[in-house]
Motif scaffolding. Structure first.
Motif: not given
Length: 497
Positions: A335-344, A346-352, A380-381
């Motif tokens: 399970f990884e979190l990749e950096p992604a633009e989001n409103p939540f 910097p600790e939030c990312g796209e689940i890969v 996953t998006g």
């Protein structure tokens, strides 16, 4: 391989374990025997290894028995939605290269039309469950067990359909090895015990309904199939009564179901229920609180997808686990979190994720595979976070898919259908929250090419799309708001005018 796992489970399961529906009980040893006979009959009738076989079945013991028969024969199980409009059903079956069909007797007419649409009347093998003639499942069952193929982990086992995170519904293949690893993970996490009874009321073509029954069977636990012809809001009292009287220990469903049960006025107590698990759509705090107050049971969440099978599951009884967490990642899954633009934040990312249980790629979709499956990882998006204890929380979507009543709906598919109507110059579909339930519903924003009323456009969609894809609101505008570069500003379409 999957059939062999059922054989092993049946040998160890107690005699009380099996498939239940109404007054009927089928022990797993009988499921194993029937599946082998039917598999032998299918092989003798020309269903070769690797043949995709569409199942138009009412969810129940017969669906699972036939699925295991196809697994044993080396064919590919393709659960189909018998309630889909004729055009959509034929289109999805073509995508899966369906070359034979098995149907419940009530779906015989639907099956005959599908066969005619795919290849012409009588041009594909069609077997009916419930009949007695030469093309019935009963006739297949009369064959002696012989010729079952040896299968390996790379042999295709299952085709399901997903609009997932990447657009118009696609065929998601899974091999025997991928499904076997997913089942093994469920066993290792003790998700089901041999004395468990899980109630299953999901449609047979729904990934959650189909796959959960295979997990339960692999663990030697029991599935109680429940079906009522009336809508759930009218039959929820009978459903709750079945949970109580049948000693159900595991309840799995979508948030709408739990919210409806929490609103019951009937005197009912789920005294044997040890786990109630929500999946498919994000659980709202209001639903969690209402169910806890009504029944004294904490709802937990599971997170998976048609492509990845199980991703994370909150199976624990630890009260310190956040209510909105989907638990820890499944066994053998990275399970990884990749950096992604989001409103939540910097600790939030796209689940890969990566796992030996993940599909190796959509069928006949190389461009989509190149975007979604990269370096052995599935993007996953979904947007999420992970605590230092390992607990995963889903925050939202990084793509446009709209989740409606447990189904992932692609707005582009609906827009394409609306675009074929002569009164529609331009159409954009968005999801908006229902004011009462918070669940997503579909709104179609239309620029008219000619006069037409909303009800007519809704009927037009209903004739061509599955029910969860039909907009409940049609809004007319003079123009669609767009950026300077021509990008549709969908956020502005979620606002009332």
């Amino acid at each position: 391989m999957i059939y062999d796992r059922l054989v092993a489970a049946a040998e160890q399961a107690p005699s009380t374990s099996g498939l239940r529906q109404g007054e009927s009980f089928i022990p797993y040893r009988k499921v194993v025997d029937r599946s082998a006979h039917i598999a032998s009959g299918l092989i003798a009738r020309g269903v070769a290894k690797g043949t995709p076989v569409g199942l138009l079945m009412i969810n129940g013991p017969e669906l699972l028995t036939l699925a295991y028969a196809l697994f044993a024969a080396g064919a590919v199980v393709v659960p189909l939605n018998a309630q889909a409009p004729r055009q959509e059903l034929a289109a999805t079956a073509r995508k899966a290269h369906v070359a034979a069909v098995i149907a419940s007797l009530p779906y015989a007419e639907v099956a005959e039309m599908l066969v005619a649409d795919l290849a012409g009347p009588g041009r594909l093998p069609l077997f009916l469950s419930g009949g007695s003639d030469d093309n019935s499942v009963a006739a297949l069952e009369r064959y002696s067990i012989a010729g079952l193929p040896q299968l390996g982990p790379d042999d295709a086992a299952l085709y399901m359909f997903s609009s997932g995170s990447t657009g118009i519904p696609k065929v998601v293949p899974h091999t025997h090895g991928e499904m076997d690893i997913d089942m093994q993970g469920a066993i290792e996490t003790s998700r089901h015990q041999p004395d468990d009874i899980m109630i299953n009321m999901m449609p047979g073509s729904h990934a959650m309904g189909f796959l959960s029954a295979t997990h339960v069977a692999a663990a030697g636990a029991s599935t109680l199939y429940w079906h009522d012809p009336q809508p759930f809001m009218l039959s929820k009292g009978r459903f709750a009564n079945a949970i109580e009287t049948e000693g159900v220990t595991i309840l799995m469903g979508v948030p709408f179901m739990f919210d409806a049960l929490a609103g019951l006025k009937d005197e009912v107590s789920f005294r044997r229920l040890r786990r109630a698990q929500s999946a498919g759509v994000a659980l709202r705090k209001e639903t969690y609180d209402r169910f806890l107050e009504r029944f004294g049971i904490r709802l937990t969440q599971a997170y998976g997808s048609t492509e990845c099978l199980s991703i994370a599951i909150n199976d624990g009884d630890d009260p310190d686990v956040p209510w909105d967490s989907v638990g820890v990642p499944a066994p053998r899954l990275t399970f990884e979190l990749e950096p992604a633009e989001n409103p939540f934040g910097p600790e939030c990312g796209e689940i890969v994720v990566s796992s030996p249980a993940i599909t190796k790629g959509y069928l006949d979709a190389p461009e989509v595979n190149a975007r979604t499956l990269r370096d052995g990882k599935f993007y996953t998006g979904d947007l999420g976070t992970q605590s230092k204890e390992g607990y995963v929380t889903i925050k939202g979507r990084s793509k446009l898919i709209i989740e409606v009543a447990g189904h992932k709906v692609d707005p582009f598919e609906i827009e394409e259908v609306l675009g074929t109507h002569p009164a529609v110059a331009e159409a954009v579909v968005v999801g908006i929250p229902d004011a009462r339930t918070g669940e997503q519903k579909l709104k179609a924003v239309i620029v008219r090419a000619a006069e037409e009323n909303p009800d007519a456009l809704i009927r037009y969609c209903r004739e061509r799309l599955a029910s969860q894809k039909v907009p409940s609101i049609v809004e007319f505008r003079d123009e669609i708001p767009k950026s300077a570069t021509g990008k549709i500003l969908r956020g502005k379409l979620m606002e009332a005018v």
